[in-house]
Design a protein around this motif. Structure first.
Motif, short mmCIF file in Angstrom:
data_model
loop_
_atom_site.label_atom_id
_atom_site.label_comp_id
_atom_site.label_asym_id
_atom_site.label_seq_id
_atom_site.Cartn_x
_atom_site.Cartn_y
_atom_site.Cartn_z
N TRP A 105 0.82 -1.21 0.00
CA TRP A 105 0.00 0.00 0.00
C TRP A 105 0.86 1.26 0.00
O TRP A 105 0.54 2.27 0.66
CB TRP A 105 -0.98 0.03 1.17
CG TRP A 105 -1.95 -1.12 1.17
CD1 TRP A 105 -1.77 -2.32 1.76
CD2 TRP A 105 -3.22 -1.16 0.53
NE1 TRP A 105 -2.85 -3.13 1.54
CE2 TRP A 105 -3.78 -2.44 0.78
CE3 TRP A 105 -3.95 -0.25 -0.24
CZ2 TRP A 105 -5.02 -2.82 0.31
CZ3 TRP A 105 -5.20 -0.64 -0.70
CH2 TRP A 105 -5.72 -1.90 -0.45
N ILE A 106 1.95 1.23 -0.76
CA ILE A 106 2.85 2.39 -0.88
C ILE A 106 2.88 2.82 -2.33
O ILE A 106 3.04 2.02 -3.24
CB ILE A 106 4.28 2.03 -0.40
CG1 ILE A 106 4.27 1.65 1.08
CG2 ILE A 106 5.23 3.20 -0.64
CD1 ILE A 106 5.61 1.21 1.61
N CYS A 107 2.70 4.13 -2.57
CA CYS A 107 2.72 4.69 -3.91
C CYS A 107 4.14 4.61 -4.46
O CYS A 107 5.08 5.11 -3.83
CB CYS A 107 2.20 6.12 -3.90
SG CYS A 107 2.26 6.95 -5.51
N ILE A 153 -0.53 4.87 1.34
CA ILE A 153 -1.94 5.11 1.02
C ILE A 153 -2.75 5.04 2.31
O ILE A 153 -2.61 4.09 3.10
CB ILE A 153 -2.45 4.08 0.01
CG1 ILE A 153 -1.67 4.20 -1.30
CG2 ILE A 153 -3.94 4.23 -0.24
CD1 ILE A 153 -2.00 3.11 -2.30
N PRO A 154 -3.57 6.06 2.62
CA PRO A 154 -4.34 6.05 3.88
C PRO A 154 -5.19 4.79 4.00
O PRO A 154 -5.77 4.30 3.03
CB PRO A 154 -5.21 7.30 3.78
CG PRO A 154 -4.49 8.19 2.82
CD PRO A 154 -3.81 7.28 1.85
N VAL A 207 -4.83 3.44 -6.97
CA VAL A 207 -5.13 3.04 -8.33
C VAL A 207 -3.99 2.17 -8.84
O VAL A 207 -2.90 2.16 -8.27
CB VAL A 207 -5.33 4.27 -9.26
CG1 VAL A 207 -6.53 5.08 -8.83
CG2 VAL A 207 -4.08 5.12 -9.28
N VAL A 208 -4.26 1.45 -9.93
CA VAL A 208 -3.24 0.62 -10.58
C VAL A 208 -2.57 1.45 -11.67
O VAL A 208 -3.24 1.92 -12.60
CB VAL A 208 -3.86 -0.67 -11.16
CG1 VAL A 208 -2.81 -1.47 -11.91
CG2 VAL A 208 -4.49 -1.51 -10.06
N HIS A 222 -1.07 6.68 -5.92
CA HIS A 222 -2.19 7.56 -5.59
C HIS A 222 -2.91 7.98 -6.86
O HIS A 222 -2.32 8.04 -7.94
CB HIS A 222 -1.70 8.80 -4.83
CG HIS A 222 -1.16 8.48 -3.47
ND1 HIS A 222 0.13 8.74 -3.10
CD2 HIS A 222 -1.75 7.90 -2.40
CE1 HIS A 222 0.33 8.37 -1.85
NE2 HIS A 222 -0.81 7.84 -1.40
N TRP A 223 -4.17 8.32 -6.70
CA TRP A 223 -4.95 8.76 -7.85
C TRP A 223 -4.37 10.06 -8.42
O TRP A 223 -4.24 10.23 -9.63
CB TRP A 223 -6.40 8.98 -7.45
CG TRP A 223 -7.30 9.34 -8.59
CD1 TRP A 223 -7.93 8.49 -9.41
CD2 TRP A 223 -7.64 10.66 -9.02
NE1 TRP A 223 -8.67 9.16 -10.35
CE2 TRP A 223 -8.51 10.51 -10.13
CE3 TRP A 223 -7.31 11.94 -8.59
CZ2 TRP A 223 -9.04 11.60 -10.80
CZ3 TRP A 223 -7.84 13.03 -9.26
CH2 TRP A 223 -8.70 12.86 -10.36
#
Length: 595
Positions: free
Chosen positions: A68-70, A77-78, A97-98, A119-120
């Protein structure tokens, strides 16, 4: 047997209905898995449009692999945004997002190795840059100004609305309101109560609440308060008094209802106007009376039979099977009025009953244009037949696919009740063997067996059997199927091994029973005697049904019992036979008495 879910520690039944393959996940994670697969297929379809290499990539597996890391900014990511983004929802700036390391527009494949978590906002700023460097954000002065463009052409006819006309002289928003609510200046209340609220013509899209509805200072009416306000008393039904002994009144919900007649209520989340869910009112009333979760995995049965009743005394949490069983006791006919009797009731694999007449009418009305009427004269028990269709077929000529008319002689009903063409059955075997259609002979003597006239006329008639015996009136007989047999061959089968010569039928025999002429002449050439030694002379022989009997033995059988001596025929007796011994004894007694 209970198994453990593949995504959590919950134990569940892998086959709750007893049918189908075993599941690996519980009900909650099955729904999550379906949504994940739907999102994965959407990504595959989008990648195929670019013509690159694709494979099924699950977004959650990519996020968990990257912890869960950009990968663009290196920030975490929260946790609050992880589940909503996976299942779909609003686009938050920090939502996961992917991201494709090599963009699809640059020929990058849609594979697990080319996908990273991001992140988005970071993914949007990267755009289609292959290096992965995030471009700096634009300054405020560089942003284009949002100018409001006035519509040109025809405008909405309502005063105060400057939007372009779309339908019937109204804009799109007002046309939709007019079609849904009957008034172009009204919308539904945002709390879900269903009441209409008047708004200004300039308002296109808005969530408006009536006074006292919606969120007021962050505090909403409790569900039990709304439930109490919306109930109206009503006398208990006859069904409740008869089957369950209910005496108190029904509490009927007066608010919104679904198509089945069950009441529903919109429950809001405190502090948020657009967050909430719709629940069934009778389930809320049952859980308020019996505790939260008391109706989990169960259905609520209305003992009174009124779907909108919310009286806890009239509600009972039972299984679906029990609810269906109770309904079957009360409901004796389908919605169209057909009775649920033994002949008209079908049961599915899960035990639900269905109306046989309605199931038949669905196909019969679409195909023939009228309802199915069962034919009582149908001989088949497996396949039913429509009486209306049968009468229609009898009044109009019917033909098989080959063009043969279905006449009483050419029609046969098989074991399933289906009509079969007899001519087609004959031709199916006759044409490959003989090269022409089968033509039945109407003058053939047998009713059970038919023969072809063409074959019979082309075939020469046989005058002798296979053993050379000529077919005459004496030597010909027919079986029950009409087959011609030789009598001479049948008699020789038993006569030849026993007597050493063929059986020659005596044509001058006056009796119905046949006799061999050779054996008769052999008997006549040699004296014949009965078992007691009496010779079979013409005077001593009597024929009975073709059998030879000794007259002397017949007379002695009764004479010996009466007089104690054999019968001796008197030669002077004439046509009437009398015993000479008895005659002399009578004369002697008469002479003694005269002396």
């Amino acid at each position: 047997m209970l198994v453990k879910c593949a995504d959590c520690d919950l134990l569940f039944d892998p086959r709750p209905s007893g049918r189908g393959p075993s599941r690996e996940r519980c009900d909650t994670h099955v729904r999550l898995r379906k949504r994940e697969l739907a999102r994965a297929r959407d990504m595959v379809n989008r990648a195929k449009e670019w013509g690159v290499e694709t494979e099924l990539v699950i977004a959650r597996e990519v996020f968990e692999r990257d912890a869960w890391i950009c990968h663009l900014c290196g920030e975490l990511i929260p946790e609050t945004l992880r589940s909503p983004r996976i299942l779909g929802g609003t686009y938050e700036p920090l939502a996961p997002v992917v991201d494709h390391v090599i963009p699809l527009s640059k020929g990058g494949p849609h594979t697990l190795q080319n996908c990273r978590a991001a992140h988005w906002t970071c993914n949007a700023r990267k755009f289609n840059i292959e290096s992965g460097v995030i471009p700096p954000p634009q300054e405020e002065s560089a942003k284009p100004s949002n100018r409001i463009s006035r519509p040109t052409g025809r405008r909405c006819t309502l005063d105060g609305c400057e939007r372009a006309a779309a339908s019937k002289g109204l804009c799109g928003a007002h046309a939709r309101r007019l079609k849904r609510y009957g008034d172009a200046n009204k919308v539904k209340c945002g709390c879900g109560c269903g009441e209409l609220v008047a708004v200004a013509p300039s308002v296109a899209v808005a969530v408006v609440y009536l006074d006292g509805h919606g969120v007021m200072g962050g505090i909403t009416d409790l569900p039990e308060v709304k439930l109490k306000k919306g109930l109206v008393p009503q006398p208990v039904s006859e069904r409740g008094r008869r089957f369950h002994g209910l005496t108190d009144e029904c509490q009927v919900w007066s608010g919104s209802k679904n198509k089945m007649g069950y009441g529903r209520m919109y429950i809001q989340v405190a502090g948020q106007k657009r967050r909430g869910r719709v629940i069934q009112v009778h389930r809320l009333a049952y859980e308020l009376a019996n505790g939260e979760g008391s109706a989990h995995n169960l259905t609520i049965d209305h003992l009174c039979g009124i779907p909108s009743c919310c009286n806890p005394n009239h509600l009972e949490a039972v299984t679906i099977a029990e609810n269906v069983r109770r309904a079957s006791i009360v409901i004796g006919a389908c919605p169209k009025g057909h009775p649920y009797d033994d002949e008209n009731t079908l049961y599915s694999l899960d035990g639900h009953r269905r109306c046989r007449q309605c199931s038949t009418d669905v196909y019969h009305i679409a195909t023939h244009g009228h309802e199915f009427v069962n034919d009582p004269e149908n001989r088949s028990e497996r396949r039913r037949r429509c009486l209306v269709c049968r009468r229609r077929e009898e009044t109009t000529p019917q033909f098989c696919p080959q063009g043969h008319e279905y006449t009483p002689e050419n029609k046969r009903i098989d074991s399933k009740g289906k009509r079969v063409c007899q001519q087609c059955l004959w031709d199916r075997r006759h044409i490959p063997d003989f090269g022409h259609p089968f033509v039945p002979d109407p003058d053939y003597g047998s009713e059970k067996r038919s023969r072809c006239v063409t074959c019979h006329d082309a075939k020469p008639e046989r005058t002798h059997c296979i053993n050379g015996h000529e077919y005459t009136d004496l030597t010909t007989e027919y079986t029950a199927k009409g087959q011609r047999n030789c009598v001479q061959c049948r008699l020789n089968a038993a006569h030849l091994p026993r007597h050493g010569h063929e059986y020659i039928i005596d044509a001058d025999n006056p009796t119905k029973m046949r006799r061999c002429l050779v054996c008769l002449e052999a008997k006549q050439a040699t004296p014949q005697k009965c078992p007691r030694g009496h010779e079979f002379t013409p005077e001593n022989t009597r024929m009975n049904r073709g059998w030879r009997n000794c007259r002397t033995c017949e007379r002695n059988r009764q004479h010996r019992k009466l007089f104690g001596h054999d019968f001796v025929a008197d030669p002077n007796g004439g046509k009437r036979a009398r015993c000479g011994t008895c005659l002399h004894g009578a004369l002697w007694q008469r002479g003694t008495s005269e002396v």
